[in-house]
Every structure is written in C-alpha cells, then in structure tokens.
Design a protein around this motif. Structure first.
Motif, short mmCIF file in Angstrom:
data_model
loop_
_atom_site.label_atom_id
_atom_site.label_comp_id
_atom_site.label_asym_id
_atom_site.label_seq_id
_atom_site.Cartn_x
_atom_site.Cartn_y
_atom_site.Cartn_z
N ARG A 70 0.80 -1.23 0.00
CA ARG A 70 0.00 0.00 0.00
C ARG A 70 0.83 1.28 0.00
O ARG A 70 0.41 2.29 -0.55
N ALA A 71 2.00 1.21 0.64
CA ALA A 71 2.80 2.43 0.75
C ALA A 71 3.19 2.97 -0.62
O ALA A 71 3.37 4.18 -0.79
N GLY A 72 3.31 2.07 -1.60
CA GLY A 72 3.69 2.51 -2.95
C GLY A 72 2.60 3.26 -3.67
O GLY A 72 2.85 3.89 -4.71
N GLY A 73 1.40 3.20 -3.15
CA GLY A 73 0.30 3.93 -3.78
C GLY A 73 -0.17 3.30 -5.07
O GLY A 73 0.12 2.13 -5.35
N VAL A 74 -0.92 4.09 -5.83
CA VAL A 74 -1.49 3.59 -7.09
C VAL A 74 -1.15 4.52 -8.24
O VAL A 74 -0.85 5.70 -8.05
N VAL A 75 -1.22 3.96 -9.43
CA VAL A 75 -1.04 4.74 -10.64
C VAL A 75 -2.11 4.32 -11.65
O VAL A 75 -2.52 3.15 -11.68
N ALA A 76 -2.59 5.28 -12.42
CA ALA A 76 -3.59 4.96 -13.44
C ALA A 76 -3.40 5.91 -14.60
O ALA A 76 -2.87 7.01 -14.41
N PHE A 77 -3.81 5.49 -15.79
CA PHE A 77 -3.83 6.46 -16.89
C PHE A 77 -5.26 6.61 -17.37
O PHE A 77 -5.98 5.64 -17.56
N SER A 78 -5.65 7.82 -17.55
CA SER A 78 -7.03 8.13 -17.91
C SER A 78 -7.15 9.61 -18.16
O SER A 78 -6.49 10.42 -17.52
N SER A 79 -8.00 9.96 -19.08
CA SER A 79 -8.26 11.39 -19.28
C SER A 79 -9.58 11.79 -18.64
O SER A 79 -9.99 12.93 -18.74
N GLY A 80 -10.23 10.84 -17.98
CA GLY A 80 -11.57 11.21 -17.57
C GLY A 80 -12.08 10.62 -16.29
O GLY A 80 -11.49 10.82 -15.22
N ASN A 81 -13.16 9.86 -16.39
CA ASN A 81 -13.86 9.41 -15.20
C ASN A 81 -13.07 8.42 -14.36
O ASN A 81 -13.17 8.43 -13.14
N HIS A 82 -12.29 7.56 -15.02
CA HIS A 82 -11.48 6.60 -14.25
C HIS A 82 -10.47 7.34 -13.38
O HIS A 82 -10.21 6.95 -12.24
N ALA A 83 -9.90 8.42 -13.91
CA ALA A 83 -8.93 9.21 -13.15
C ALA A 83 -9.54 9.69 -11.83
O ALA A 83 -8.93 9.54 -10.76
N GLN A 84 -10.72 10.23 -11.91
CA GLN A 84 -11.34 10.77 -10.69
C GLN A 84 -11.79 9.66 -9.75
O GLN A 84 -11.71 9.80 -8.53
N GLY A 85 -12.25 8.55 -10.32
CA GLY A 85 -12.64 7.42 -9.48
C GLY A 85 -11.45 6.87 -8.70
O GLY A 85 -11.55 6.61 -7.48
N VAL A 86 -10.33 6.71 -9.36
CA VAL A 86 -9.12 6.19 -8.70
C VAL A 86 -8.62 7.19 -7.66
O VAL A 86 -8.27 6.82 -6.53
N GLU A 131 1.44 4.09 -21.41
CA GLU A 131 1.68 2.84 -20.67
C GLU A 131 3.14 2.77 -20.22
O GLU A 131 3.43 2.29 -19.12
N ALA A 132 4.03 3.27 -21.06
CA ALA A 132 5.45 3.28 -20.67
C ALA A 132 5.67 4.20 -19.47
O ALA A 132 6.42 3.88 -18.54
N ILE A 133 4.99 5.32 -19.49
CA ILE A 133 5.12 6.25 -18.36
C ILE A 133 4.59 5.61 -17.08
O ILE A 133 5.22 5.67 -16.02
N ALA A 134 3.44 4.95 -17.19
CA ALA A 134 2.86 4.29 -16.01
C ALA A 134 3.77 3.18 -15.51
O ALA A 134 3.96 3.01 -14.30
N THR A 135 4.37 2.43 -16.43
CA THR A 135 5.29 1.36 -16.05
C THR A 135 6.49 1.91 -15.28
O THR A 135 6.94 1.35 -14.27
N ARG A 136 7.00 3.03 -15.76
CA ARG A 136 8.14 3.67 -15.09
C ARG A 136 7.75 4.10 -13.66
O ARG A 136 8.49 3.87 -12.70
N ILE A 137 6.55 4.67 -13.53
CA ILE A 137 6.09 5.11 -12.21
C ILE A 137 5.91 3.91 -11.28
O ILE A 137 6.27 3.96 -10.10
N ARG A 138 5.40 2.82 -11.81
CA ARG A 138 5.24 1.61 -10.99
C ARG A 138 6.60 1.15 -10.47
O ARG A 138 6.74 0.79 -9.29
N ALA A 139 7.57 1.15 -11.37
CA ALA A 139 8.90 0.67 -10.98
C ALA A 139 9.54 1.60 -9.95
O ALA A 139 10.09 1.16 -8.93
N GLU A 140 9.44 2.87 -10.19
CA GLU A 140 10.10 3.84 -9.30
C GLU A 140 9.48 3.87 -7.91
O GLU A 140 10.16 4.03 -6.91
N ARG A 141 8.18 3.75 -7.84
CA ARG A 141 7.48 3.97 -6.57
C ARG A 141 6.95 2.70 -5.92
O ARG A 141 6.44 2.76 -4.81
#
Lengths: 335, 335
Positions: A70-86, A131-141
């Motif tokens: 949990r400490a690593g948090g979450v990451v998502a990619f979305s321009s809309g409703n999924h972003a706000q839901g997450v 997706e590459a950006i999200a993958t990088r964030i997953r790895a870093e955090r």
C-alpha cells in the motif's frame, strides 16, 4: 486461463464499497414511459461519488491491494472518469495516487482529479506512450497499476450496479425485460450482467445490452463474432468516455455468456439523448453516459415491457449541454 | 372549527396515488455532504409526474370527489405547477378539467397544461378576478374547485412526500435531524411534517423547516406570531411558485404544532442554488423548488447531523438555468 469474477465477488464488492459509495437510485420516468410505451427505470450513476460509476470498481480494486504494497500507492492512466474514481478511492485509503493524463485533457477533468489529492503527470498524446510512463512510475514507486476495465476486481466493483438494479427493481415490483448499459471496454456492462444474474427470481430472462458509439462498437462486433475483434475507430466520438476499440479480455469472457446482442448509436443520437435528458428528464448526463438512453430513444428495444437504462456518468461541462439543448430544441423536444 | 388531516389520511392518500405517482427517490449527495459536513439527502420531486409534487395532492383530492359529482369535472386556477398537476390527475380519472390561467403565464406552462387535455381559460391579471371566473365555471358546469393548498385532502396528498422520506431514510439507515421544504401556502411543508410524524421511530425529533423567499415568508412570520399573518410581498420573487403571502388556514393549523421555525432565503441565494444544482448535482431545479437547497447552502442549518432537502419542482426553461450557471460560475461553483 482467464480469471473472471463470479457473483459472490460482486456481493463482496458491494459490502466493501457500501460505506463510501452512493447508493444511486433507480428512478421510474413517467416522461419516458409515456413516450416509449414501456416502463422505464433510470439507474442514476451520475449521482455517484466523482460523477460516474468508476468509483465503484476503483475502490474495490484498491481495497484488495495487500497491506505490504500500500505504501507505494497507485497509478492509473485516464483522461476522464477513471482518473477521478481512482483518485477519490485512493484518498479514502490515504494512499498516494498518480494519474497519467494527456496534456490536452479538458481542464475541469485535470483540476477535478488534482482536487482529489492525486499527483498528475501530463504526457503528449502524439509523442509519448502513456503505458510506458505508467510502467516507469510503478517501478520507481512500487505503485499498483489500476486498470480502467480489464481486471476482475474492477468488473466485480462495477457489478454492484447490477446488484442494486436487481434489488431496487424487486422492491419496486418491476420485472425487467432489458437493461441498457453504456460500453467502452466492457467492465460496466459485463459486471452489471453478472450482478443481475444472481439477483431476484425472474431476472434470469433479462436481456443486458451493451450500447456503444458507432465505429467504437467493439463489444457488439465481438459478441457477433464470438471472439474479441476491434472496431474500426476513426473520427473521435462525441462520447469521449466510450472510445475503447475492443472489449477487455476478462470483460469479454463474461460478456459472451451473459450479454444479449450489442447495440450501437450515432453521434447524433447521443447528442439528442443528452439534450432530451436535460430538457425533459431534468438530468445532466455526459454523452457517453447517455448511450443507453440514446438506444432507447432511437427505438432499438421492443415497445412494451420494462427496461432499465444505466446513466453511467455526468461529467460534462454545462456549456456542452446547453449547446445540445439549443440545437435540438426546435426539432425534437416538443414530443 | 378547522378540518385538518391526520396521519391515517396520508397513509390512505399514499395507497390512492401509488399506481399513478412516481415513487421519487431519496438520494444521498456526496458533493453536498463534503461541502456542508452533514449527511445530505435529496427528495427529488422534480421527477414526479408533471415535474413537481403537485400531482400528489391533486390526484388525492380528485379521487375523493363523489361519483355523482364527477361528470361536472374540475376547475382550478394556477399559472404553474398546480395547473399541470390537476390536469394530469383529471385526465387519469377521465374527467374534464378547466384551468384558469393568466394570459401572461409562460407559454410552456400553458402548452404543457393544454397538452394534458385540460381546457384553458385565460384572464387578464390586472383587470379580471380569477376566483370570480372559477366560481362562474363551477356554477355553469357543476365543476369541483381544486384549491392549490388550502384543503385537507390536498395536504394529505402532499404528505405522502413525508411518508416516503421516512420510509427511505429508515431503509438507508439514516436518522434525520432536519427536513427543509419549500413553502408557498404551506400544503407541502405541513403535509410533509404530518407524513414524517407517524413514520419510523427516531423521527419524533426531526425538525421540519419551511423555506420561503424573503418578503413572501408568511409561514415564517405566522409561526413566529402564533397566528396567520401576511408577509409584505412587493417585488416579484425569482421563485414564482412561492409567492403566496400567507399560509392556508388548514395548513397553518397543522404547521403550528408540527413545524420548527421557518426560514427565508434571498433571490440571490435561490438563484445560486439553481446554478449549484445544475453544475454540481446534475439536477435541473426551478427556483422555488430549490428553496430548501438555498437555505442549506446559505448555512441556515447547523453543521453536522443529517438533513433531507425536498427539491419540489423542476419546471423551468433550460435557458433560465443556463443564465444562472453563467452568472454564478466564476464566483461560487469552484467550491
């Protein structure tokens, strides 16, 4: 092997989200009843926390992240409703959230996501790979990726919409013949069908139809073909929330056994439904959220019988609705 | 002697209207909850048949007309929601209805009433007496006059709003501290308090507040004085549905024992509530229907606790709402 949720997963999701999600109402519409000759019920996810159903799946998915991660948090990619839901769900768990959004996303959606406490990483739609950006964030955090639809826990969370429809229809003495559900990647419609499948007696015969924009009708094509196929895509749809070209693997696995044939609507039909909802139903619905209503108004389900229409989201600027009302006012709304 | 309805009359009214009225939902608002620090539930009478609560009382009253008097039909005077409620109810009983309306009433309200099958008699507000016209029609046709609020059967019908709030709050596990109800002649607010009074345990302590426009706050003044007194009136209120100067005799008789102190809101607060409802709640509410919301947004009830707000009507042109949103957008809606 494809892991798919079962009815018990929807029931478990309902218990998890209950203290946090809005129990959105199933409202009978006298106006639509008179117009269509059917009994018409509206499932108003426009009143859901963050203005769309997306909070349900996001919360259920995040609740299942193991304590150690949990400490690593979450990451998502979305321009809309999924972003706000997450973002809203992560905030309730006091977990950091990073949302990867296109730099040209509407300002209100970026601001809305930021206001929910999420960090925003903007990217260039044309030159960068989200997706590459999200993958990088997953790895870093050490962050957990929260997918928009292709995840059994997301589908189970969205399935609570179906569970609630079943409960409320039974309470209101209505036996549903059809349920119309806006569809992008298929998480909502397949989950809703799953939630309905274990509901009240008499629901065994309910036909759950996905409704997609023309040219983004991957679910309709896949259901017809019996396997996942992509829609042609092309010009942007007015329903910016419904532009996935193809259903998700998990969603389609459920869909192919649970859904009736898919439906599709034109941009004009979507726009008209948005105007109708505002002018006659007193509800502000975004174009993607109005896809089921558009199919109903276009006469795509039989006269007579009882239908539930999921209004899946309302995150649209007021000006856009005003423009739709002004456009359609003289032509249609006097019916 | 003043004849007042009792709780059993509300229960009987509920059984009468059930097959015809919309069971409007009680919806929890996450947006208002976060903004006010309270649990906030909205009773959405904007979804009622004809777009306001008025159908309830009109139907209940017409149902009680003796068989021998039905052929004469009904007559009512109203420029707005009562007209449509009476016309729709009379149509369901296959009884002729004549509505006396001011010639300068908004076109959509005249057309809406005519579309429901009622005959329309237009009169000149400045030179003619609408009550005299209605009396003449009663005499000529043997028609029954359906008053807008000062009638026990009308009050009992509107009381079904309170009954439904009590049932739904109990089902949702909410114990209400306050209920905010728009008020003109007091039929809705007194009926709602009556309906709540016999409801679920724990409701004995609920405070039901009337909310009126400033200068049309006859109920507030009457409650404070302990007897019916008129408000000053004067300039037209933006809430055209709430301009009765004084509560009705029957309504006040109930109100003085059942209601908490009355509240009043300014035109600016009403207009702001209309804009807030559209922009943040995704609901189109007319100014009079938003009076309770206006009082909540203006901070007129204590922080913490649980409140239900009756959104009593939504019959307003879309353009008027667009103007309110445009006006308030920059100032307020970013909260």
């Amino acid at each position: 092997m494809v892991e798919i949720p079962i009815f018990a997963d929807v029931v478990a999701a309902a218990a998890r989200i209950k203290p946090y999600a809005v129990r959105t109402p199933l409202v009978e519409s006298a106006v639509l009843g008179e117009l269509t000759g059917k009994r018409v019920f509206l499932k108003c996810e426009i009143f859901q926390r963050t203005g769309s159903f997306k909070f349900r799946g996001a919360f259920n998915r995040i609740a299942l992240i193991p304590e150690a991660e949990r400490a690593g948090g979450v990451v998502a990619f979305s321009s809309g409703n999924h972003a706000q839901g997450v973002a809203a769900a992560a905030k309730l768990f006091a977990m950091p959230a990073v949302i990867v959004m296109p730099a040209d996303a509407p300002r209100p959606k970026i601001e809305g996501t930021r206001a929910l406490g999420a960090g925003i990483v903007l990217y260039d739609r044309l030159r960068e790979d989200r997706e590459a950006i999200a993958t990088r964030i997953r790895a870093e955090r050490g962050a957990t990726l929260i997918k928009p639809f292709d995840d059994p826990a997301i589908i189970a969370g969205q399935g609570t919409v179906g569970l609630e429809i079943a409960e409320d229809a039974a309470r209101l003495g209505a036996v549903l013949d059809q349920v119309l559900v806006p569809c992008s990647g298929g998480g909502l419609v397949s989950g809703t069908a799953l939630g309905l499948s274990g509901g009240a007696p008499g629901l065994a015969k309910v036909k759950v139809h996905s409704v997609e924009p023309e040219n983004y009708d991957g679910m309709r094509r896949s259901l017809a073909a019996g396997s996942r196929v992509a829609a042609p895509g092309g010009a942007l749809s007015v329903a910016d929330a419904l532009m996935a070209p193809m259903p998700g693997v998990h969603a389609f696995e459920l869909a192919k056994t649970l859904l009736a044939p898919g439906l599709a609507v034109s941009d004009e039909e979507l726009d008209r439904a948005v105007a109708f909802a505002a002018d006659r139903l007193k509800l502000l619905v975004e174009p993607g959220g109005a896809a089921g209503l558009a199919a109903l108004l276009a006469g795509q389900v039989p006269k007579a019988g009882t239908v539930a229409v999921v209004l899946s989201g309302g995150n649209v600027g007021f000006e856009a609705i005003a423009a739709a009302v002004a456009h359609w006012d003289a032509k249609l709304l006097k019916c």
